[in-house]
Design a protein around this motif. Sequence first.
Motif, mmCIF file in Angstrom:
data_model
loop_
_atom_site.group_PDB
_atom_site.id
_atom_site.type_symbol
_atom_site.label_atom_id
_atom_site.label_comp_id
_atom_site.label_asym_id
_atom_site.label_seq_id
_atom_site.Cartn_x
_atom_site.Cartn_y
_atom_site.Cartn_z
ATOM 1 N N ARG A 118 0.834 -1.201 0.000
ATOM 2 C CA ARG A 118 0.000 0.000 0.000
ATOM 3 C C ARG A 118 0.870 1.252 0.000
ATOM 4 N NH1 ARG A 118 -5.790 0.490 1.002
ATOM 5 N NH2 ARG A 118 -5.020 1.824 -0.622
ATOM 6 N N ARG A 119 1.886 1.243 0.842
ATOM 7 C CA ARG A 119 2.756 2.428 0.923
ATOM 8 C C ARG A 119 3.426 2.696 -0.412
ATOM 9 N NH1 ARG A 119 4.080 0.607 6.028
ATOM 10 N NH2 ARG A 119 5.897 -0.496 5.212
ATOM 11 N N HIS A 120 3.726 1.631 -1.161
ATOM 12 C CA HIS A 120 4.416 1.808 -2.439
ATOM 13 C C HIS A 120 3.448 1.951 -3.604
ATOM 14 C CE1 HIS A 120 7.648 0.084 0.109
ATOM 15 N NE2 HIS A 120 8.365 0.980 -0.545
ATOM 16 N N GLY A 121 2.161 2.027 -3.324
ATOM 17 C CA GLY A 121 1.184 2.228 -4.388
ATOM 18 C C GLY A 121 1.043 1.045 -5.328
ATOM 19 N N LEU A 122 1.333 -0.179 -4.811
ATOM 20 C CA LEU A 122 1.217 -1.375 -5.647
ATOM 21 C C LEU A 122 -0.162 -2.004 -5.487
ATOM 22 C CD1 LEU A 122 4.595 -3.174 -4.881
ATOM 23 C CD2 LEU A 122 3.993 -1.872 -6.919
#
Lengths: 108, 238
Positions: B13-17
């Motif tokens: 989530r933090r990496h926008g995946l």
Amino acid sequence: MTMDAREDVLAEAARWRESGKGVALATVVTTWGSSPRPVGSQLAVDEAGQMIGSVSGGCIEGAVVKEAQEVIADGKPRLLDFGVSNEQAWEVGLACGGKVQVYVERVE
Amino acid sequence: MKREVLAATLSARRHGLASALVRDLKIGTQAFVSDNETTGDLTIDFNIRQLVLHAISEDRPGRLPDPYGDIFVQVFNPPARLIVIGAVHITQALAPMAALAGYGVTVIDPRRAFATDQRFPGITLLNEWPDDGLEALKPDRRTAVVTLTHDPKLDDAALSVALKSQCFYVGSLGSRKTHQARLNRLKRMGFSDAELARIHGPVGLAIGALTPAEIAVSILGQITQVRRARPEPASAAA
């Protein structure tokens, strides 16, 4: 589903757990009819009954929190069904007439 | 939920995946699944993996079809996007409203006097020509594009990119007359009637909106409708 409160619910559950609290996560897994929160909506509960997120418009959170505390205690996940009949509407159920199934698991 | 599965989900989530949390509701096992990673004690075989990746790409959480009905897939996609052309007054209302509704919002306007951080606190601003800016953002099936400049050379440039993309919503500000003139110009640029029919114009739901904030509500309402509304089942009336 997108960036909504859900991300915060998961992150918050992880933070609570890291700080040493017992934590359970409740997730809406199935809905029928009109239900207030879509599939995937989440509620995190800690051992003291503190909560973040939602699995309904507030109608069943009380019951979910109670079950969540048992899940925190014994570690066994539970699949809870909530529906409504008219007599039930004042107790635990969904006044809107929908049905939801909520999965409750302990955060290890 | 196992710690490593939760950690993998939060990290994605933090990496926008795009990713999914997959659980067997009967036996309590679980896995984290993304394009190139699987973690957890739930076995993800080829068939299940295909179904999970499909759920991710369709943005559709839920139980898998039989014989995998006990398996629940929770989808985590990066936010849907709203790209607004024109850092105008309506945008000052629309951008924060859309952010509240969960959209990742970007405003494109080459006019630096309009696109200022002071007018758009916390909103991503691009001081670029609309076609270049929009092209760089690669609008996809989870993107809505709205043009609000009221200036044909800015709006048309953006529309010509939006109409070639897969974006799920295209809206354009302007009266019926303005909109007809816009359609005529775009037609001369080579767009077909079917392509032009994708443009919602005059933009927004017909709720009699007057003020910039009300117009923003009507636009966000229409975007929501296009994204979420399913036809009512015929037997719904009780």
